[in-house]
Each structure stands twice: as C-alpha cells, then as structure tokens.
Design an enzyme around this catalytic site. Sequence first.
Site, short mmCIF file in Angstrom:
data_model
loop_
_atom_site.label_atom_id
_atom_site.label_comp_id
_atom_site.label_asym_id
_atom_site.label_seq_id
_atom_site.Cartn_x
_atom_site.Cartn_y
_atom_site.Cartn_z
N HIS A 127 0.86 -1.18 0.00
CA HIS A 127 0.00 0.00 0.00
C HIS A 127 0.89 1.23 0.00
O HIS A 127 2.06 1.17 0.36
CB HIS A 127 -0.96 0.01 1.20
CG HIS A 127 -0.29 -0.12 2.54
ND1 HIS A 127 0.23 0.94 3.23
CD2 HIS A 127 -0.06 -1.21 3.32
CE1 HIS A 127 0.75 0.53 4.37
NE2 HIS A 127 0.59 -0.78 4.45
N ASN A 170 0.69 8.50 14.94
CA ASN A 170 -0.25 8.72 16.04
C ASN A 170 0.24 9.93 16.83
O ASN A 170 1.00 9.81 17.79
CB ASN A 170 -0.37 7.48 16.92
CG ASN A 170 -1.54 7.58 17.89
OD1 ASN A 170 -1.60 8.47 18.73
ND2 ASN A 170 -2.49 6.67 17.75
N ALA A 175 -1.32 17.66 4.53
CA ALA A 175 -1.18 18.90 3.76
C ALA A 175 -0.58 19.94 4.68
O ALA A 175 -1.03 20.12 5.81
CB ALA A 175 -2.53 19.36 3.25
#
Length: 611
Positions: free
Chosen positions: A11, A313, A426
């Site tokens: 992935h 996290n 972003a």
Amino acid sequence: MRVLGISAFYHDSAAALVEDGEIVAAAQEERFTRKKFDARYPRNAIAYCLAEAGVGLDAVDRVAFYDKPFLKFERLLETYVSLAPRGFASFRMALPLWLREKLFQKPLLAGELKREEPGFDWENRLVFSEHHLSHAASAFYPSPFERAAVLTLDGVGEWATTAVAIGDGRQLAIHKEIHFPHSLGLLYSAFTYHTGFRVNSGEYKLMGLAPYGTPRFVKTIRDHLIDLKPDGSFRLNLDYFDYCTGLTMTNARFDALFGGKPRQPDELLESRHMDMAASVQAVLEEAVLRLTADVARETECRNLCLAGGVALNCVANGKVLAEGRFDNIWIQPAAGDAGGALGAALAAFHLQGEGERIVPERLDAMKGSYLGPGFDQTEIERRLTAAGARFTPLAEEQLLNTVAGALADGQAVGWFQGRMEFGPRALGNRSILADPRNPATQKTLNLKVKYRESFRPFAPSVLREHAPEWFDLAVDSPYMLFVTGVAEQHRKTMTEAEQSLFGIDKLNVVRSSVPAVTHVDYSARVQTVHRETNPLYHALLSRFHAKTGCPILVNTSFNIRSEPIVCSPEDAFRCFMGCEIDMLVVGNAVLRKEDQDPALRVDYRDSFDRD
C-alpha cells in the site's frame, strides 16, 4: 551518487530521489493515478522524480527497494505452517498472488526498469533494504541530529514490528526488535477494523474518535489482549485475533469480549465504539511511553527519531514530548510505507556508498516535506484554461489581501501553491483553509466540503513565532505530528450542562477562542509555519493575523473523502467544482465559485468508497 528509492506492492507506493545525500524529490503514486493508497509499481512517481532532477534512469547509480520480499514470504509461510490446519482458506488466497507477483519482485522490478531504460544494469544497481531499516533511515538521516536513538513501530515489515536503532553520523544499525505476530500497529488496526474503519487508512479516524469516549476497556485489553512489560516489550494473545490465518483482523472471541460484532461502515457509531477507541488509544500511549523510556535509559541518547505507521499517532507523540525524556524529538512526516522509499534511498547512499552526511543546522533536511511536483504560473494558467476554469491573476500583495479578507469573512479557500507535500499531511501547499474562530467551521468543512464524518477534528497552522501564545508547545512542529493542549488563556470554561454531554454531542461545545481547531479534550494537532520553508504561507498567516489578531488558520488536506490530495491544477479545479469551497487560489490565479460554468460542476457524493 544518485539513488532512486521505491516502495510498492502493498500500500502507499512511492518513489524518492537522493543526490549526494540531498533529497531532491519524493511523491506517492496515488497522487498521480488518483487511486487512493495505490499499491502498484510507482511508474508516475518515478517519472516525476527523474524529471525533477532533469535526468533519465541511465543516470541513476542505484535503485533501492524498501524491503526484502523473500523474508516476507518466509514469515507468511512459517506462520501458516506453525498454525496449520487453521488458516488454509487465507493461505490458499494469498499463495497465488505471492507466486505470481510478490515473491519474484526482483525480476518484476528489473523488467519495469528495463522498460524505462533497456540498457539499465539492474543486476548490479538494484539493491534491497530491510523494512524497518528503511523506516529508521527515513527518520535519522534527514533529522538535525548527529547522534540519535531511532524507534520504528508499524504493523509488520518482514518479521519486525518494532525496532530500536542508533544513528551516529553516517552509521545506522538496528539493535533490537519485536517480531510478528506481536505488533502495536496490528493491535490498533484490529480496533480500527472492529469500529468500522478501513485498516491501513482509518487508524487516524480511530485516534480522532478516542476523545469522545471513556477508556473503560483498558483493563479488558490489558487482561486479555496484551501482556505489556515495564520496558515496553509486549506479547499479544492471538486467541482474540484473526490476522495470522484468517481473512479479518478479529474473531468471535474478540466480539464477545467487547459486546458486539464489528461495525459496518454505514452503521452509526455507538458509545461502545467510542469507548473502544479511547481504550486502545490509552493502551497504545502507555506502551509507547514505556518503550521510549527504555530507549532513553538503554541508549543514553538525548535525541529521538520516530518512523513507521504508528509514529503518525500524533496524540502518542505529544505524550512522549510532554514526558521530557529527550531533549529533541524528530518524526519523519512520511512515516508510513511511502516514506520507506525515501529511507531505502538514504540507507543505500549512506550505508553502501561513500557519501558524506551533512547534518542541517536549522530545522531538517526534508525541505518542509515540499518534495512533490510544482507548476510555474504560465503552466498553471494553461492547465486551468484547458479545464474550462475562469480565473483572475493577481499580484502577490493583492493576492494576500484578497485571500486573508475572504478567510476573515468566513469563506473556505482552496490553497494550491509551490511543490506538493510528501506524506499524508497537507502543510500549506495543497490545503483547504478556513477561519478557526468560527464555531461552525468544523461541521461545515466536514459535511459540505470534505463530505466526511462530523466528529473529525481539524488542525491549526500557526505562525511559529506565536505558537507558544496559543498552544502548550515550545518546540517546532512543522509536520503536524504533535498533539498538544490549547493554551489556558484561550480556553473557555464549560458549563455543568456542557460537561454532562456525551459522545458526539460534545462536538458543538465552544471550548476556546479558536473552536474550529480545538478538539473535545482541549487538544490540537499543531503545525508551526516557518518563513524559511514556506514564505508565502507564512505571509498569508501574517496577513490574516494583522487583519484579525489571530495567527492561526484551519488547515485540512485539499481533497474530499475517498480521493487522494490534489496534485495538479486540474485536480484542484475538479475538487473545487465538486464541493462547497468558496474560493480557489492556484499560484496567483484566483477562482470564485460564482464565476464558473455550472455545467462543469462535479457531483462526488454518490461515488464515495465506504471507509
């Protein structure tokens, strides 16, 4: 020496190019193909990296792949053999794919490289790193540290799920590991799956959901699922999981333990799901704090680097920062598998080559993580015109005044500038911006712009020089990877009635003077904006500050649910025409929704993947 790094086939495929130790370019394949989490060979990302450097593949000295497929297959085979006959159905499904593609990745990669450059000497130029070494290299080499401890945590690489390394100058070596099937990443992903989110992408949703719940299952998790030792080492009780041999993450015993079957994506979230999120987040934080405490004690390093999917996290990262065991902490912004491409390239350059490592004196070597494609104004206007967009070019001073005014008036602005960010965040170049002072901003952005769950929090971008006035943060956080508290002077005291609210009802309570970026526990995932790395975004924040007295903007990724972050001006225009963004700014071109041709409107909402 020029090294091309590649991650692919699982992935988040990506490519990165390093020249004499300097990071030239890096990008994820999904941004070009518009297929989220695209795992295919990163042909477009590679082409971009080479084009950014102005070279062909024949000018690359080495191509480095981010892990070792044979070791992964060894782990798969040994797991099935040790647990046979359980898992035969899963093994039967996995084996053909491995035999057809994944096991023979060296000839597959060689074929792709020779297709690009028939004379490419892949036998001597193609090398393979190890998964956690790639993660560690991606964290240490761009960091501003001459010497550091490196902790990498994820689901699983070849065998390792957790690794501790020490970096010193050009040298980097892994000292100890925890191996599959014992994994903090897989424990967290099991709860991600059970609460109805997609594994390998929905973990950040679980983290965002946690503050709505009560951690009443912590003891249950500690008693039944994980044996956590004082030094942070751990073992999982596999009786409750199905990821070794099955087709799902959890099983019926897990369901019984937590009082229900896994939530389907279209089912409502219940208090049980929120409490499960809060509980596994608390256990993860405890494990990470124990691990980092042991790393500090064993290595005696005052600098810590983090990478691997668990390093995204940011709540746990904030707890590590607050504990103060390290003088400095640096986290790779592309901490997941995409960052493995960069790590593989850096490891090949420093560990297999003769290049010198130059430690940056200010910030780090990631260039703000602005490593993707950029477009000059002529190209922007050509592409927008071809897409049918109607726009007005403005000089920079007028542009800043116009955008700051629109934001202060409550408009949502798509902000497309410079080079695209590398990693999942972003950071002010492919962003949707809004006023954090407006209590309605969070719900409006989630439901009318992002088309996603209303509970999802938004992050603040704040001028670095003003960050300590607004947040409990005294360090740089340029990559949005630390969660910290909103400063006490900006908090609002809750009434007894507000304090008694439960679950999603907490969402509508105004907790601070910047409610759109204040989560229900008074926390915020902060990005500090630096003039050195992003002068235009810093100037926009400064202009908004001058106009409003607030040096903060809501910053969320420029995409809608189920789509990757926009890469090109055309992507930005299409997204603009498919959601309720009021204004789009691409370079110096300003687009207003009322000026556009209604026939170009895009309706995304019926095409969402369930996630």
